[in-house]
Write an enzyme that holds these catalytic residues in place. Sequence first.
Site, PDB file in Angstrom:
ATOM      1  N   LYS A  74     -60.122 -68.279  32.902  1.00  0.00           N
ATOM      2  CA  LYS A  74     -60.719 -66.987  32.539  1.00  0.00           C
ATOM      3  C   LYS A  74     -62.245 -67.107  32.453  1.00  0.00           C
ATOM      4  O   LYS A  74     -62.963 -66.188  32.797  1.00  0.00           O
ATOM      5  CB  LYS A  74     -60.104 -66.485  31.224  1.00  0.00           C
ATOM      6  CG  LYS A  74     -58.616 -66.153  31.356  1.00  0.00           C
ATOM      7  CD  LYS A  74     -58.412 -64.952  32.254  1.00  0.00           C
ATOM      8  CE  LYS A  74     -56.991 -64.639  32.574  1.00  0.00           C
ATOM      9  NZ  LYS A  74     -56.829 -63.466  33.443  1.00  0.00           N
ATOM     10  N   SER A 118     -46.250 -54.869  35.325  1.00  0.00           N
ATOM     11  CA  SER A 118     -46.072 -55.094  33.877  1.00  0.00           C
ATOM     12  C   SER A 118     -47.383 -54.830  33.138  1.00  0.00           C
ATOM     13  O   SER A 118     -48.466 -54.881  33.728  1.00  0.00           O
ATOM     14  CB  SER A 118     -45.645 -56.556  33.665  1.00  0.00           C
ATOM     15  OG  SER A 118     -45.522 -56.857  32.293  1.00  0.00           O
ATOM     16  N   TYR A 154     -55.463 -71.845  30.675  1.00  0.00           N
ATOM     17  CA  TYR A 154     -55.661 -70.398  30.888  1.00  0.00           C
ATOM     18  C   TYR A 154     -57.114 -70.005  30.611  1.00  0.00           C
ATOM     19  O   TYR A 154     -57.763 -69.335  31.427  1.00  0.00           O
ATOM     20  CB  TYR A 154     -54.706 -69.660  29.949  1.00  0.00           C
ATOM     21  CG  TYR A 154     -54.906 -68.181  29.807  1.00  0.00           C
ATOM     22  CD1 TYR A 154     -54.327 -67.292  30.716  1.00  0.00           C
ATOM     23  CD2 TYR A 154     -55.627 -67.636  28.741  1.00  0.00           C
ATOM     24  CE1 TYR A 154     -54.475 -65.916  30.566  1.00  0.00           C
ATOM     25  CE2 TYR A 154     -55.779 -66.276  28.581  1.00  0.00           C
ATOM     26  CZ  TYR A 154     -55.202 -65.420  29.500  1.00  0.00           C
ATOM     27  OH  TYR A 154     -55.354 -64.063  29.345  1.00  0.00           O
ATOM     28  N   SER A 213     -60.373 -62.636  30.025  1.00  0.00           N
ATOM     29  CA  SER A 213     -59.822 -62.642  28.665  1.00  0.00           C
ATOM     30  C   SER A 213     -60.918 -63.044  27.692  1.00  0.00           C
ATOM     31  O   SER A 213     -61.784 -63.883  28.021  1.00  0.00           O
ATOM     32  CB  SER A 213     -58.687 -63.665  28.593  1.00  0.00           C
ATOM     33  OG  SER A 213     -58.379 -63.963  27.250  1.00  0.00           O
TER      34      SER A 213
HETATM   35  N1  NAP Z   1     -52.513 -58.379  26.977  1.00  0.00           N
HETATM   36  C1  NAP Z   1     -53.600 -58.938  26.479  1.00  0.00           C
HETATM   37  O1  NAP Z   1     -53.884 -58.849  25.277  1.00  0.00           O
HETATM   38  C2  NAP Z   1     -54.532 -59.688  27.370  1.00  0.00           C
HETATM   39  C3  NAP Z   1     -55.635 -60.319  26.770  1.00  0.00           C
HETATM   40  C4  NAP Z   1     -56.530 -60.983  27.583  1.00  0.00           C
HETATM   41  C5  NAP Z   1     -56.355 -60.997  28.943  1.00  0.00           C
HETATM   42  N2  NAP Z   1     -55.262 -60.399  29.493  1.00  0.00           N
HETATM   43  C6  NAP Z   1     -55.119 -60.463  30.941  1.00  0.00           C
HETATM   44  O2  NAP Z   1     -54.641 -59.238  31.431  1.00  0.00           O
HETATM   45  C7  NAP Z   1     -53.912 -59.433  32.637  1.00  0.00           C
HETATM   46  C8  NAP Z   1     -52.580 -58.736  32.543  1.00  0.00           C
HETATM   47  O3  NAP Z   1     -51.822 -59.358  31.501  1.00  0.00           O
HETATM   48  P1  NAP Z   1     -50.696 -58.625  30.670  1.00  0.00           P
HETATM   49  O4  NAP Z   1     -51.027 -58.852  29.234  1.00  0.00           O
HETATM   50  O5  NAP Z   1     -50.496 -57.256  31.172  1.00  0.00           O
HETATM   51  O6  NAP Z   1     -49.463 -59.573  31.001  1.00  0.00           O
HETATM   52  P2  NAP Z   1     -48.040 -59.287  31.710  1.00  0.00           P
HETATM   53  O7  NAP Z   1     -47.356 -58.194  31.014  1.00  0.00           O
HETATM   54  O8  NAP Z   1     -47.374 -60.631  31.744  1.00  0.00           O
HETATM   55  O9  NAP Z   1     -48.429 -58.875  33.165  1.00  0.00           O
HETATM   56  C9  NAP Z   1     -48.899 -59.838  34.068  1.00  0.00           C
HETATM   57  C10 NAP Z   1     -48.678 -59.351  35.470  1.00  0.00           C
HETATM   58  O10 NAP Z   1     -49.090 -60.385  36.368  1.00  0.00           O
HETATM   59  C11 NAP Z   1     -48.032 -60.595  37.288  1.00  0.00           C
HETATM   60  N3  NAP Z   1     -48.070 -61.939  37.832  1.00  0.00           N
HETATM   61  C12 NAP Z   1     -47.993 -63.122  37.179  1.00  0.00           C
HETATM   62  N4  NAP Z   1     -47.995 -64.128  38.049  1.00  0.00           N
HETATM   63  C13 NAP Z   1     -48.079 -63.562  39.288  1.00  0.00           C
HETATM   64  C14 NAP Z   1     -48.114 -64.079  40.588  1.00  0.00           C
HETATM   65  N5  NAP Z   1     -48.049 -65.384  40.837  1.00  0.00           N
HETATM   66  N6  NAP Z   1     -48.211 -63.215  41.631  1.00  0.00           N
HETATM   67  C15 NAP Z   1     -48.257 -61.880  41.413  1.00  0.00           C
HETATM   68  N7  NAP Z   1     -48.205 -61.334  40.198  1.00  0.00           N
HETATM   69  C16 NAP Z   1     -48.112 -62.168  39.142  1.00  0.00           C
HETATM   70  C17 NAP Z   1     -46.783 -60.330  36.502  1.00  0.00           C
HETATM   71  O11 NAP Z   1     -45.687 -60.138  37.386  1.00  0.00           O
HETATM   72  P3  NAP Z   1     -44.161 -60.021  36.837  1.00  0.00           P
HETATM   73  O12 NAP Z   1     -44.027 -58.597  36.347  1.00  0.00           O
HETATM   74  O13 NAP Z   1     -43.355 -60.327  38.024  1.00  0.00           O
HETATM   75  O14 NAP Z   1     -44.044 -61.028  35.722  1.00  0.00           O
HETATM   76  C18 NAP Z   1     -47.210 -59.080  35.761  1.00  0.00           C
HETATM   77  O15 NAP Z   1     -47.120 -57.948  36.598  1.00  0.00           O
HETATM   78  C19 NAP Z   1     -53.811 -60.942  32.811  1.00  0.00           C
HETATM   79  O16 NAP Z   1     -54.772 -61.389  33.739  1.00  0.00           O
HETATM   80  C20 NAP Z   1     -54.105 -61.475  31.437  1.00  0.00           C
HETATM   81  O17 NAP Z   1     -54.652 -62.773  31.481  1.00  0.00           O
HETATM   82  C21 NAP Z   1     -54.343 -59.750  28.740  1.00  0.00           C
END
Ligand code: NAP
Length: 317
Positions: free
Chosen positions: A202, A47, A198, A170
């Site tokens: 981070k 994702s 969270y 983050s």
């Molecule tokens: N998007 C932003 O603006 C943003 C900002 C700051 C930091 N981040 C960080 O970026 C990273 C990716 O986030 P995202 O925004 O892309 O969110 P996302 O779309 O929810 O993707 C998160 C991914 O982590 C996987 N995941 C969650 N729990 C897991 C577990 N127990 N074991 C294995 N995989 C797991 C999810 O699997 P499923 O597909 O099965 O749900 C998904 O593939 C995260 O670490 C997040 O904290 C994102």
Amino acid sequence: MLDALLDRSIVFSFDRTGHRRHARRFAAHDLDVDLRGRVCLVTGASSGLGVEITRGLFTRGADVAMLCRDVPKGEAVRAALLRDGGTGSLAVHRVDVSDFASVRAFAAGFAGRVDVLVHNAGVLPLAASTTADGLELAVATNLVGPFLLTHLLWPRMLASTEPRLVHVSSGGMYSERLDVEALFAPPPAKGYDGVVAYARTKRAQVVLAELLHERFPAVRSSSMHPGWADTPGVLTSLPRFHALTRAILRTPAEGADTAVWLAASPAAAHPDGRFYFDRAPQDTHRLARTRETAAERAKLWDALCARIGVEPERFGG
Ligand SMILES: NC(=O)c1ccc[n+]([C@@H]2O[C@H](COP(=O)([O-])OP(=O)(O)OC[C@H]3O[C@@H](n4cnc5c(N)ncnc54)[C@H](OP(=O)(O)O)[C@@H]3O)[C@@H](O)[C@H]2O)c1
């Protein structure tokens, strides 16, 4: 001057205009890189940012292992990435990073060298919960499970000529101080705040990347933050924030760019444990109150090692 002001505003730095402004100083050839033969592991590859990190490595020729808790979802992403084209290989592996048994099973079954490990999987829980290993869910997913995976794969990373380890943190971490007690305390039955839980994990990831570099500089350790990117995770975990900011959010590829750069670019060969945003190292504190002491940093290391059952001096084997 204007750049500094916009960066201080946070909104016009973390948003898509921030990425476009910062991208003007990106070196054009930094990611003209041939990753054939490099073995890259990406957690949470099913994702959001994880898909784009996987794409960024796969299209440059790497052999990418997609570590996903939901294998059919990972396979659907894999099929789409293969259709879009790439010269490397892609394989989906089942790993729930919040579950020690799942992490151990994966590590035991994964053969060969590891050149790149990207800890991207992450969760911002909506409610308090505790995992089978007795950890709060965000702590298990974002911090301790990945630390166990790092430990188990460590000898295989050391077999690489240029091992790289990237923690996707983050910008939310700026609001929290390292608090080891709070990280490992049971989540409160009432008044649980997933955003704080969270952000604490981070912050800890950023300190951990620094500690890994201090202790084991042979592995090129770093952390980064993606700014604000439009992903399924943001939509489900922060629906009001998503509704308010949707028009200015980065694309997932823009959010993933710095993680790909840290994992792949010769220009990022010596990240020295630092915290990156838009391909540039950042200060890790914006507020004096978040500065931790050396004793608190050492306490994080000891607590993480205790949780995964390793003597603090024995982490590196
Ligand atoms: N998007 C932003 O603006 C943003 C900002 C700051 C930091 N981040 C960080 O970026 C990273 C990716 O986030 P995202 O925004 O892309 O969110 P996302 O779309 O929810 O993707 C998160 C991914 O982590 C996987 N995941 C969650 N729990 C897991 C577990 N127990 N074991 C294995 N995989 C797991 C999810 O699997 P499923 O597909 O099965 O749900 C998904 O593939 C995260 O670490 C997040 O904290 C994102």
